[in-house]
Every structure is written in C-alpha cells, then in structure tokens.
Design an enzyme around this catalytic site. Structure first.
Site, PDB file in Angstrom:
ATOM      1  N   ASP A 103       0.863  -1.188   0.000  1.00 17.22           N
ATOM      2  CA  ASP A 103       0.000   0.000   0.000  1.00 17.22           C
ATOM      3  C   ASP A 103       0.896   1.234   0.000  1.00 17.22           C
ATOM      4  O   ASP A 103       1.385   1.645   1.053  1.00 17.22           O
ATOM      5  CB  ASP A 103      -0.875   0.045   1.264  1.00 17.22           C
ATOM      6  CG  ASP A 103      -1.950  -1.024   1.285  1.00 17.22           C
ATOM      7  OD1 ASP A 103      -3.024  -0.777   0.738  1.00 17.22           O
ATOM      8  OD2 ASP A 103      -1.704  -2.097   1.879  1.00 17.22           O
ATOM      9  N   ARG A 142       4.251   2.936   2.994  1.00 19.75           N
ATOM     10  CA  ARG A 142       4.971   1.832   3.626  1.00 19.75           C
ATOM     11  C   ARG A 142       6.484   2.041   3.535  1.00 19.75           C
ATOM     12  O   ARG A 142       7.196   1.865   4.510  1.00 19.75           O
ATOM     13  CB  ARG A 142       4.596   0.501   2.972  1.00 19.75           C
ATOM     14  CG  ARG A 142       3.102   0.183   2.965  1.00 19.75           C
ATOM     15  CD  ARG A 142       2.526   0.059   4.355  1.00 19.75           C
ATOM     16  NE  ARG A 142       1.143  -0.387   4.328  1.00 19.75           N
ATOM     17  CZ  ARG A 142       0.117   0.285   4.836  1.00 19.75           C
ATOM     18  NH1 ARG A 142       0.319   1.474   5.398  1.00 19.75           N
ATOM     19  NH2 ARG A 142      -1.101  -0.206   4.797  1.00 19.75           N
ATOM     20  N   ARG A 198      -7.335  10.642   2.066  1.00 17.42           N
ATOM     21  CA  ARG A 198      -6.879   9.603   1.130  1.00 17.42           C
ATOM     22  C   ARG A 198      -7.649   9.674  -0.182  1.00 17.42           C
ATOM     23  O   ARG A 198      -7.226   9.078  -1.180  1.00 17.42           O
ATOM     24  CB  ARG A 198      -7.053   8.225   1.752  1.00 17.42           C
ATOM     25  CG  ARG A 198      -6.242   8.011   3.019  1.00 17.42           C
ATOM     26  CD  ARG A 198      -6.661   6.743   3.736  1.00 17.42           C
ATOM     27  NE  ARG A 198      -6.337   5.554   2.964  1.00 17.42           N
ATOM     28  CZ  ARG A 198      -6.894   4.368   3.173  1.00 17.42           C
ATOM     29  NH1 ARG A 198      -7.848   4.226   4.101  1.00 17.42           N
ATOM     30  NH2 ARG A 198      -6.541   3.328   2.442  1.00 17.42           N
ATOM     31  N   LYS A 229      -9.097   1.135  -5.395  1.00 17.43           N
ATOM     32  CA  LYS A 229      -9.815   0.644  -4.214  1.00 17.43           C
ATOM     33  C   LYS A 229     -10.681   1.766  -3.630  1.00 17.43           C
ATOM     34  O   LYS A 229     -10.443   2.942  -3.930  1.00 17.43           O
ATOM     35  CB  LYS A 229      -8.828   0.111  -3.160  1.00 17.43           C
ATOM     36  CG  LYS A 229      -7.863   1.180  -2.596  1.00 17.43           C
ATOM     37  CD  LYS A 229      -6.837   0.552  -1.681  1.00 17.43           C
ATOM     38  CE  LYS A 229      -5.930   1.612  -1.077  1.00 17.43           C
ATOM     39  NZ  LYS A 229      -4.826   1.040  -0.298  1.00 17.43           N
ATOM     40  N   HIS A 230     -11.717   1.450  -2.861  1.00 14.86           N
ATOM     41  CA  HIS A 230     -12.218   0.183  -2.345  1.00 14.86           C
ATOM     42  C   HIS A 230     -13.596  -0.023  -2.970  1.00 14.86           C
ATOM     43  O   HIS A 230     -14.565   0.590  -2.508  1.00 14.86           O
ATOM     44  CB  HIS A 230     -12.344   0.208  -0.836  1.00 14.86           C
ATOM     45  CG  HIS A 230     -11.100   0.663  -0.119  1.00 14.86           C
ATOM     46  ND1 HIS A 230     -10.759   1.990   0.033  1.00 14.86           N
ATOM     47  CD2 HIS A 230     -10.113  -0.050   0.483  1.00 14.86           C
ATOM     48  CE1 HIS A 230      -9.627   2.088   0.716  1.00 14.86           C
ATOM     49  NE2 HIS A 230      -9.211   0.852   1.007  1.00 14.86           N
ATOM     50  N   HIS A 256     -11.707  -1.639   9.096  1.00 20.63           N
ATOM     51  CA  HIS A 256     -10.740  -2.343   9.928  1.00 20.63           C
ATOM     52  C   HIS A 256     -11.371  -2.748  11.258  1.00 20.63           C
ATOM     53  O   HIS A 256     -10.929  -3.713  11.893  1.00 20.63           O
ATOM     54  CB  HIS A 256      -9.522  -1.459  10.217  1.00 20.63           C
ATOM     55  CG  HIS A 256      -8.703  -1.142   9.002  1.00 20.63           C
ATOM     56  ND1 HIS A 256      -9.006  -0.111   8.161  1.00 20.63           N
ATOM     57  CD2 HIS A 256      -7.589  -1.733   8.495  1.00 20.63           C
ATOM     58  CE1 HIS A 256      -8.120  -0.069   7.170  1.00 20.63           C
ATOM     59  NE2 HIS A 256      -7.262  -1.049   7.355  1.00 20.63           N
ATOM     60  N   ASP A 315      -9.930  -6.915   0.073  1.00 24.88           N
ATOM     61  CA  ASP A 315      -9.264  -6.204   1.157  1.00 24.88           C
ATOM     62  C   ASP A 315      -8.838  -7.257   2.180  1.00 24.88           C
ATOM     63  O   ASP A 315      -9.260  -8.422   2.120  1.00 24.88           O
ATOM     64  CB  ASP A 315     -10.225  -5.176   1.766  1.00 24.88           C
ATOM     65  CG  ASP A 315      -9.485  -3.949   2.301  1.00 24.88           C
ATOM     66  OD1 ASP A 315      -8.267  -4.042   2.538  1.00 24.88           O
ATOM     67  OD2 ASP A 315     -10.132  -2.891   2.489  1.00 24.88           O
TER      68      ASP A 315
END
Length: 491
Positions: free
Chosen positions: A67, A75, A137, A167-168, A180, A251
């Site tokens: 990601d 990351r 985002r 995504k998503h 999450h 996901d």
C-alpha cells in the site's frame, strides 16, 4: 499437488520481519502466488529492495504488493512521512498532469525496489466528511474530479511499469465506520452509486487499471452481504457492467468488518467463489500455518463442490496474467528509473496549500502538535511532521505532542506559537484543545493537516494532507522561504 499449488497461488499474505521467514520460503516453493509488505517489513528503500530480492530468489514470478498511496498511507517511507502529497492535496491543486507525474514517481520508487503491485489509488469519493478512514486519502467529494485524477494516477503508476489497484470497490467514501474495526454500510440508492461512487472506478477501468480491490462494505442497494462476498458486486457489477477483466483482490480478510462474522478460511472460499482472484491476508501466524489453512480450505471447497475448480483456475490465471504484464514492463521501469530527480513532491504540496492571513515566523517557534490516533490503514504513528520541517529551517524549534487526554502544556513561552491539528472538524477533543490554546495565545498560527474546517488563529494554513512533502511546504510558507529550495549555481 496441482490443485494445492493453484490454491496457494491466489493468496497474498503478509508476514513479520525484514527477511523472509522460513515458512514463507517454504510457501513460495509450494506455489504461493503473492505477498504483501507493510511498514514492519521495510526499514528503508535499500532494505526493501533486499527483501524483495530475497523473496524473488525463492519464486521469481511472485506478485509483491504494497500500500503506497502517498500522503498519510506509505509503507516505504513510514518512518519519515511520504515525499509525495496524498490524494486530497492533489485534488485541491487539480492538475491531472501533476497527479500523473506524482504517481509515476511513486511507481519509480516501487519499480526500483522490485514491487509489482501497488494497492492504490484510492478511488473512493469522500462524500461523508465524518468518514473515519478515507478523508484525505480521497481526491475529494466531487465524483468527476475523483474520476479524472484516479485515471491520471493509474496512467502515471502503470506508465512506470508497476500495476495499479483501484480501491475500495464499490466505494468506501460515504461511510461513518472503518472497515478495519466494523462493517460499514453505504446507504445510497443504485442511481447515486452509479453517478457518484462508481464513476472513478469506471474511469480506472477505462484507463486500463490492472487490479481492483473490493472493500468489506455492506451496500443494501446491491446485496445483503459484504461486497467482498457478493457475486452481484464482484461478478455482476465489476466484471459484467463495468467490464473489468483484470485481477480482483479482496481487502485484508483479518479486518473486523468480515472477521467478526466468519473464519478466515470461510471468507477466502466465499470471496473466490463469487469472483475474487486474490485473497489478501495481511496478518499471518508466526509459523505460517494460517496460510496453509487457507490453502487447505480452498482445496477442500473444490473437492466438496463449493468452489468450482474452473473458478479457481480462472483466478490463478489472472494472477499469472499480472505476473506476465509486470515482466513485460521492464523497459518502462528502466526508463522511469533513469529520469532525473526534481522537487515535484514539494512543488505539488505547495500548490495545495490554503493560507488565510499573513502567518510568518521570524524565529524558532514552539510547536504544539495535537495528534489523534492514526487509523489502521496508515500503518504508522508518524506525527504530522510540521515541527520537524520547521526545525530544518528554524533551528531551536521546540515541539510538544498532545494526544487525547493529555493536559494542555504551558504556552507562556515568549516565542511564536504554532498549533498543528489533524481533522479538527471530526474530533471534538481536538477542537476543545485548540480552543483553549487560542484563548491562551490568540497570536498562534494554526496548521490543519487533514480535512479543513473554518480557519482559526492569527494565521491559518491548510495543507490538505499529512505527508513529509506537505509539512515541508507549510514550513517553507511560514518561514517565508521559496516554495522549493533554490539551487546553488555551479562555481
């Protein structure tokens, strides 16, 4: 063994450590088709390249995913903050050529590391300002703007030889829950979904995006099960109506939106049976037994007739299609790697700044950063970084971090005060701390690094994103430096 290897090829697990553990090496030998890397695996870019090389030494054709969105979700640069502004800042600047260029530079970063698939861009329309996990985002709340920047991002990343993953699907923007933590529900009619949420995904498909990630979202207008487990959403809508022929990725299956209701093995089998091609499992057991349990469940489902073998073979074939595409893009990656460096990240971030008043720092300030707990997608506790960026320009800058429940520090210092907040409109406690700070120091400058609300303070700067690039752009504006460092003339 053929069936077991085929089942293994559709998995994309994560792992702990900065080197491939023994179980991962064994799994790669057993046909594991993908891995996903997180900040915990990547100490720096050189370490990332070494890790990917070690993974590919076990299986050259493995899909290595990450990601890397830029902005708050990075990351490879999780320890410092991203060198690139995130989607919302790019949407505010609204220059698709810049968005494409930024994505190309992110593609260069990933391509030189050996990563083949980027779980980006976020194509969600941030229709609900109270959304706890999308926010900056997203490119914005306007579907047309989000669509054109999504397409530009796909063009830029894939032009550098790295596969993009929009995504998503079918859109996480109009929710007030984080998948999450719990299962979000999108309360929208089919007409609204078509005109708002699906437009960016249609643009991504038209741009040739190689992968799409389906979110753990309940969309009652479409089905009564989460989108990841819905044949109507995955096969009917994404494959049938939008005509997408690339790789469909789930996901992460450990997310509570689905993990609270089904076991991982059941989620994997159901997702594959309705049309997913790859199963993302970000958290694996220390010995890798959870990955083999997924494999065995998939094999058992084929033998029991729950999962047609033809469907599994189709999924495995799409994984191999992505591998083949990535191999063919080697010339594009070499061309991107040869491009000269520039100040794109800083100039792009500077273009997104919104400044109210004439905030100016002529000496090192006291910086109070009011920090909320980051959402799990961020994978990092990196603070907004404005204090660090100011310290680079104004040595002696003092920084204090305030989190929920912390008392307001003494602000009686004679030096200038900068108060940094993130998503203040969404957090009542941040607004309260900010209110008390401004009551004590009306001369304070306020910097908002999330979605902005009404301006406050003696001067106000909205960065529209939390990245190293945005923090440095704000710092240069406050310190009255040029938007980018001036190059020294050669002697």
């Amino acid at each position: 063994m053929r069936l077991e290897r085929m089942a293994m090829s559709v998995l994309q697990p994560g792992f702990d450590g900065t080197e491939p553990p023994d179980w991962l090496r064994r799994a790669l030998g057993d046909g594991l088709g993908g891995v996903v890397l997180f900040a915990r695996n990547l100490p720096d870019q050189r370490g990332a390249a070494d890790l990917v090389a070690a993974i590919r030494a076990e299986s050259p054709d493995v899909v290595v995913a990450v990601d890397e969105e830029g902005g708050s979700v990075t990351r490879l640069e999780a320890r410092t903050g991203s060198s690139w502004p995130g989607n919302h800042a790019l949407g505010v600047a609204d220059d698709t050529a810049v968005t494409e260029h930024v994505a190309r530079r992110i593609g260069r970063l990933l391509g030189t590391t050996g990563i083949s698939l980027d779980y980006a861009p976020v194509a969600d329309v941030n229709a609900n300002p109270d959304n706890p996990v999308i926010g900056v985002r997203s490119f914005g709340a306007d579907p047309e703007l989000v669509a054109r920047h999504t397409a530009a991002w796909v063009d830029g990343l894939q032009g550098a030889g790295v596969a993009a993953c929009a995504k998503h699907f079918p859109g996480h923007g109009d929710t007030v829950a984080d998948s999450h933590v719990e299962l979000p529900t999108v309360h929208a009619s089919p007409e609204v979904l078509t005109e708002r949420d699906l437009r960016p995904f249609r643009a991504a498909v038209d741009a040739g995006v190689r992968a799409v990630m389906v979110g753990h979202l309940l969309v009652p207008a479409l089905d009564d099960v989460p989108a990841t487990l819905s044949r109507t959403v995955t096969t009917g809508l994404l494959r049938g109506i939008l005509g997408f022929q690339g790789l469909i990725v789930t996901d992460a299956i450990e997310m509570r939106a689905v993990a609270a209701h089904w076991e991982p093995e059941e989620i994997a089998v159901r997702a594959l049976s309705v049309g997913a091609d790859a199963v993302c499992a970000g958290i694996s057991s220390p010995d890798g037994s959870s990955v083999y349990a997924l494999r065995d469940a998939i094999v058992a489902a084929v033998r029991d007739g729950r999962l047609p073998e033809e469907r599994l073979a189709e999924a495995a074939g799409r994984v191999q299609d992505l591998v083949g595409w990535h191999a063919a893009q080697a010339p594009a990656r070499r061309a991107a790697a040869a491009e000269p460096d520039d100040d794109l990240g800083l100039t792009a971030a500077a273009a997104a700044l919104h400044v109210v008043g004439e905030p100016r720092l002529d000496e090192a300030p006291l910086v109070v950063e009011i920090v909320a707990r980051p959402h799990q997608a961020a994978d990092s506790g990196t603070p907004p970084g404005v204090a660090r960026a100011l310290a680079e320009l104004l040595p002696g800058t003092r920084a204090i971090t305030v989190t929920v429940g912390d008392p307001l520090p003494d602000l009686g210092d004679d030096r200038p005060l900068v108060v940094v907040v993130q998503d203040a409109p969404r957090h009542a406690w941040i607004r309260e701390v900010l209110h008390r700070a401004l009551a004590a120091r009306p001369d304070a400058i306020v910097v908002e690094t999330g979605l902005p609300g009404p301006p406050s303070g003696a001067g106000y700067v909205a960065t529209h994103g939390n990245s190293l690039a945005s923090a440095r752009a704000a710092a240069r504006r406050l310190a009255h430096r040029p938007p980018v460092p001036e190059k020294e003339s050669p002697p």
